[in-house]
Design a protein around this motif. Structure first.
Motif, PDB file in Angstrom:
ATOM      1  N   ALA A 166      -6.765   1.434   0.956  1.00  0.00           N
ATOM      2  CA  ALA A 166      -7.614   2.209   0.055  1.00  0.00           C
ATOM      3  C   ALA A 166      -9.048   1.719   0.177  1.00  0.00           C
ATOM      4  N   GLU A 205     -13.700   7.060  -3.422  1.00  0.00           N
ATOM      5  CA  GLU A 205     -13.387   8.268  -2.647  1.00  0.00           C
ATOM      6  C   GLU A 205     -14.632   8.952  -2.100  1.00  0.00           C
ATOM      7  N   HIS A 243       0.683  -0.790  -8.136  1.00  0.00           N
ATOM      8  CA  HIS A 243       0.894   0.557  -8.662  1.00  0.00           C
ATOM      9  C   HIS A 243       1.166   0.430 -10.154  1.00  0.00           C
ATOM     10  N   ARG A 253       0.841  -1.209   0.000  1.00  0.00           N
ATOM     11  CA  ARG A 253       0.000   0.000   0.000  1.00  0.00           C
ATOM     12  C   ARG A 253       0.868   1.248   0.000  1.00  0.00           C
ATOM     13  N   ALA A 254       1.983   1.187   0.729  1.00  0.00           N
ATOM     14  CA  ALA A 254       2.879   2.341   0.779  1.00  0.00           C
ATOM     15  C   ALA A 254       3.442   2.646  -0.605  1.00  0.00           C
ATOM     16  N   LYS A 291       2.012   1.873  -3.455  1.00  0.00           N
ATOM     17  CA  LYS A 291       0.913   2.391  -4.269  1.00  0.00           C
ATOM     18  C   LYS A 291       0.612   3.846  -3.944  1.00  0.00           C
ATOM     19  N   SER A 292       0.834   4.243  -2.686  1.00  0.00           N
ATOM     20  CA  SER A 292       0.553   5.629  -2.293  1.00  0.00           C
ATOM     21  C   SER A 292       1.700   6.576  -2.627  1.00  0.00           C
ATOM     22  N   GLY A 293       2.818   6.026  -3.135  1.00  0.00           N
ATOM     23  CA  GLY A 293       3.896   6.890  -3.598  1.00  0.00           C
ATOM     24  C   GLY A 293       5.134   6.930  -2.728  1.00  0.00           C
ATOM     25  N   ASN A 294       5.268   6.024  -1.758  1.00  0.00           N
ATOM     26  CA  ASN A 294       6.464   5.995  -0.910  1.00  0.00           C
ATOM     27  C   ASN A 294       7.649   5.489  -1.739  1.00  0.00           C
ATOM     28  N   THR A 332       0.065   3.291   6.555  1.00  0.00           N
ATOM     29  CA  THR A 332      -0.660   3.622   5.332  1.00  0.00           C
ATOM     30  C   THR A 332      -2.028   2.944   5.356  1.00  0.00           C
TER      31      THR A 332
END
Length: 294
Positions: A149, A248, A103, A78-79, A81-84, A146
């Motif tokens: 989603a 969302e 991602h 997840r990290a 995918k979130s951009g880490n 994180t």
């Protein structure tokens, strides 16, 4: 912070991967990479240590070797995918990242004979790009925290939404049509099970025709829009909409591909709530109808 507390990579692994990871660590060190690696630093160790108990070190990449999805590896994925940019999972065996954690723009490395060179290339690229090392405790803690989603509910149904949209548009168009009489037009709506036929006439001549159909070029779960009168059975579309779930907002909406039904003629998808789609359709009908008598 002295040189001894900076590393190129830090590794985390399962018991099953211990020996393989040890071989990778040795190969990386021979390649000139600095590696933070301890015999007890398994996924479970990294998962349960608090920030202050984690190594006081800075790294370019934290490498969790992933062979199965558990709470810790899910958090790491997840990290990513979130951009880490400091978490770099290494896939073990035939493991494939689940679609919901994937991602689309990340190339995942795999535990194979090419891994050492691939890691060296990643480290060199990070150095060349000026990416600073990060505190490993902060990288791991942030990744563990994180949040998942939002997921599409298991009960979401495109076909149920299609039914609801067809019913809603039919009801709203039927209610709105009498308003055209103020401009000297007669509007009718025929509502069938799989088709809504909208016709606007002026002195007996059809000036606007719209068929809203169940299914079409986008699939049988879509709503298809055909402007103008066509022969029965002809295949054409001026736009189509697929029900989608917006995680969302937690709502069902319509992804409209507009070829001309609303006059945009781009085909690029745009999402609408059903209320907004009706409003856009009604505005388009009024615009086209008004132009016919100028």
């Amino acid at each position: 912070m002295n040189e001894a507390t900076t590393y190129d990579v830090a590794v985390s692994f399962t018991e099953e991967s211990r020996s393989s990871v040890g071989e990778v660590v040795e190969a990386c060190r021979q390649r000139g990479l600095t590696v933070l690696h301890g015999p007890d630093q398994t996924h479970e160790w990294w998962a349960h240590k608090e920030g202050g108990d984690l190594p006081d070190a800075r790294v370019r990449f934290f490498l969790p070797f992933v062979s199965t999805v558990d709470d810790f590896t899910s958090a790491m994925l997840r990290a990513v995918k979130s951009g880490n940019e400091h978490v770099l999972p290494i896939l073990v065996g035939d493991f494939a990242v689940p679609a919901e954690l994937l991602h689309p723009h990340v190339t995942y490395l795999r535990l194979d004979d090419q891994l050492t060179e691939a890691l060296a290339a990643r480290v060199e690229a990070a150095e060349a790009a000026g990416v600073e090392r990060a505190r490993v405790d902060e990288v791991v803690t942030a990744a563990r925290e994180t949040a998942p989603a939002p997921a599409v509910p298991a009960t979401f149904s495109r076909y149920a939404e299609q039914d609801a949209v067809m019913r809603y548009l039919g009801e709203q168009l039927t209610a709105a049509m009498p308003g055209l009489s103020r401009g000297g037009f007669a509007g009718t709506v025929h509502r069938g099970d799989s088709r809504i036929a909208v016709r606007v006439e002026h002195a007996g001549d059809t000036v606007y025709a719209l068929d809203i159909q169940r299914g079409g070029i986008g699939g049988d779960e879509t709503v298809n829009f055909v402007v103008g009168r066509h022969d029965a059975g002809s295949v054409c579309s001026n736009g189509w909409a697929r029900p989608v779930y917006r995680t969302e907002t937690g709502t069902a909406e319509l992804e409209l591909h507009d070829f001309s039904v609303l006059g945009r003629n781009t085909g690029e998808p745009r999402t609408y709530r059903r209320e907004d789609l009706f409003a856009a359709l009604w505005q388009r009908i009024n615009t086209v109808v008004a132009a016919t008598v100028r």
